[in-house]
Write an enzyme that holds these catalytic residues in place. Sequence first.
Site, mmCIF file in Angstrom:
data_model
loop_
_atom_site.group_PDB
_atom_site.id
_atom_site.type_symbol
_atom_site.label_atom_id
_atom_site.label_comp_id
_atom_site.label_asym_id
_atom_site.label_seq_id
_atom_site.Cartn_x
_atom_site.Cartn_y
_atom_site.Cartn_z
ATOM 1 N N GLY A 47 0.874 -1.173 0.000
ATOM 2 C CA GLY A 47 0.000 0.000 0.000
ATOM 3 C C GLY A 47 0.900 1.208 0.000
ATOM 4 O O GLY A 47 1.799 1.317 -0.837
ATOM 5 N N GLU A 48 0.729 2.055 0.953
ATOM 6 C CA GLU A 48 1.579 3.242 1.052
ATOM 7 C C GLU A 48 2.083 3.315 2.503
ATOM 8 O O GLU A 48 1.287 3.493 3.423
ATOM 9 C CB GLU A 48 0.745 4.471 0.664
ATOM 10 C CG GLU A 48 1.512 5.752 0.645
ATOM 11 C CD GLU A 48 2.729 5.712 -0.273
ATOM 12 O OE1 GLU A 48 2.624 5.208 -1.399
ATOM 13 O OE2 GLU A 48 3.808 6.163 0.162
ATOM 14 N N SER A 49 3.390 3.161 2.663
ATOM 15 C CA SER A 49 3.917 3.023 4.031
ATOM 16 C C SER A 49 3.677 4.257 4.903
ATOM 17 O O SER A 49 3.397 4.124 6.101
ATOM 18 C CB SER A 49 5.404 2.671 3.990
ATOM 19 O OG SER A 49 6.126 3.620 3.246
ATOM 20 N N CYS A 79 6.071 -5.331 0.311
ATOM 21 C CA CYS A 79 6.180 -4.002 -0.272
ATOM 22 C C CYS A 79 6.141 -2.896 0.800
ATOM 23 O O CYS A 79 7.112 -2.738 1.513
ATOM 24 C CB CYS A 79 5.122 -3.838 -1.351
ATOM 25 S SG CYS A 79 5.606 -2.615 -2.559
ATOM 26 N N ARG A 106 13.086 3.306 -0.594
ATOM 27 C CA ARG A 106 11.714 3.394 -1.122
ATOM 28 C C ARG A 106 11.714 3.739 -2.611
ATOM 29 O O ARG A 106 12.642 4.366 -3.095
ATOM 30 C CB ARG A 106 10.935 4.489 -0.370
ATOM 31 C CG ARG A 106 10.708 4.164 1.082
ATOM 32 C CD ARG A 106 9.872 5.239 1.741
ATOM 33 N NE ARG A 106 8.539 5.323 1.155
ATOM 34 C CZ ARG A 106 7.751 6.392 1.256
ATOM 35 N NH1 ARG A 106 8.163 7.459 1.890
ATOM 36 N NH2 ARG A 106 6.555 6.369 0.713
ATOM 37 N N ILE A 134 5.315 -3.019 -7.699
ATOM 38 C CA ILE A 134 4.560 -1.775 -7.893
ATOM 39 C C ILE A 134 5.195 -0.676 -7.021
ATOM 40 O O ILE A 134 5.197 -0.789 -5.792
ATOM 41 C CB ILE A 134 3.071 -1.951 -7.488
ATOM 42 C CG1 ILE A 134 2.434 -3.117 -8.266
ATOM 43 C CG2 ILE A 134 2.284 -0.657 -7.731
ATOM 44 C CD1 ILE A 134 1.061 -3.534 -7.767
ATOM 45 N N ARG A 135 5.733 0.321 -7.660
ATOM 46 C CA ARG A 135 6.479 1.359 -6.935
ATOM 47 C C ARG A 135 7.295 0.723 -5.796
ATOM 48 O O ARG A 135 7.225 1.123 -4.643
ATOM 49 C CB ARG A 135 5.525 2.437 -6.379
ATOM 50 C CG ARG A 135 5.043 3.404 -7.460
ATOM 51 C CD ARG A 135 4.026 4.407 -6.945
ATOM 52 N NE ARG A 135 2.781 3.740 -6.621
ATOM 53 C CZ ARG A 135 2.283 3.546 -5.398
ATOM 54 N NH1 ARG A 135 2.928 3.999 -4.348
ATOM 55 N NH2 ARG A 135 1.150 2.928 -5.212
ATOM 56 N N HIS A 170 4.631 -8.117 -4.741
ATOM 57 C CA HIS A 170 3.269 -8.421 -4.256
ATOM 58 C C HIS A 170 2.909 -9.883 -4.520
ATOM 59 O O HIS A 170 2.282 -10.189 -5.545
ATOM 60 C CB HIS A 170 2.253 -7.527 -4.981
ATOM 61 C CG HIS A 170 2.227 -6.127 -4.479
ATOM 62 N ND1 HIS A 170 1.278 -5.662 -3.590
ATOM 63 C CD2 HIS A 170 3.043 -5.081 -4.726
ATOM 64 C CE1 HIS A 170 1.502 -4.391 -3.324
ATOM 65 N NE2 HIS A 170 2.574 -4.002 -4.001
ATOM 66 N N GLU A 172 0.657 -11.625 -3.306
ATOM 67 C CA GLU A 172 -0.792 -11.874 -3.188
ATOM 68 C C GLU A 172 -1.540 -11.575 -4.492
ATOM 69 O O GLU A 172 -2.724 -11.857 -4.607
ATOM 70 C CB GLU A 172 -1.367 -11.042 -2.023
ATOM 71 C CG GLU A 172 -1.581 -9.563 -2.281
ATOM 72 C CD GLU A 172 -0.309 -8.722 -2.353
ATOM 73 O OE1 GLU A 172 0.808 -9.280 -2.284
ATOM 74 O OE2 GLU A 172 -0.434 -7.490 -2.495
HETATM 75 N N1 GLN Z 1 6.144 2.950 -2.555
HETATM 76 C C1 GLN Z 1 5.255 2.525 -1.520
HETATM 77 C C2 GLN Z 1 5.687 3.027 -0.159
HETATM 78 O O1 GLN Z 1 6.673 3.678 -0.038
HETATM 79 C C3 GLN Z 1 5.149 1.024 -1.490
HETATM 80 C C4 GLN Z 1 4.442 0.546 -2.730
HETATM 81 C C5 GLN Z 1 3.670 -0.706 -2.541
HETATM 82 O O2 GLN Z 1 3.384 -1.176 -1.431
HETATM 83 N N2 GLN Z 1 3.222 -1.231 -3.643
HETATM 84 O O3 GLN Z 1 5.004 2.773 0.789
#
Ligand code: GLN
Length: 197
Positions: A47-49, A79, A106, A134-135, A170, A172
């Site tokens: 997700g987004e940390s 992630c 990151r 993903i990112r 990921h 999952e």
């Molecule tokens: N770039 C996101 C972060 O810094 C992580 C991306 C992800 O969980 N797919 O949290």
Amino acid sequence: MTKIGVLGLQGAVREHVRSVESCGAEAVVIKKKEQLDEIDGLILPGGESTTMRRLIDKYDFYEALQNFGKAGKPIFGTCAGLILLAKEIDGQSDAHLKLMNTTVKRNAFGRQRESFEAEIDIKGIADQFNAVFIRAPYILEVGEGVEILATYQDKIVLAQDRHYLACAFHPELTDDNRLTQHFIQMVEESKKELATS
Ligand code: GLN
């Protein structure tokens, strides 16, 4: 039955639930810190940390999560979850849970490669594993005793430090549940150990 919690504050929660259930374990979405007492292992999803950390503080999860890990219960960070577990984050003065002996970077694969898939080898688990990035972050450095389980373009993308497992991709998001199965096995072993200690 082995019970695996998936931290349900933000991110790819449902996909992890499906993956855990496909492996024959019970999945519980964790929304309150008290629920941590009912589970044997925990997944911190992607997700987004920074958002996840904000919600961890808002819902008073911080200490409870640290205590969960320090009690020897396994945690799998995927992630953003890998970032949450790390002891250090490159370029930031402070990290989050600081449970795993890693330094992470990151959004580390660059802008033009925001998301991609790659076949990777996972030591002892899978020769060919379709990993979705993903990112994605990666692990820049590991401390003593941390086992590197997979690399991609010489970057560490999966590692295990005692009862902590973290990957940059990921697992999952595909039907290949071998890595989740590996985590469930870690949880089953720790359950036995914690029961006899
Ligand atoms: N770039 C996101 C972060 O810094 C992580 C991306 C992800 O969980 N797919 O949290």
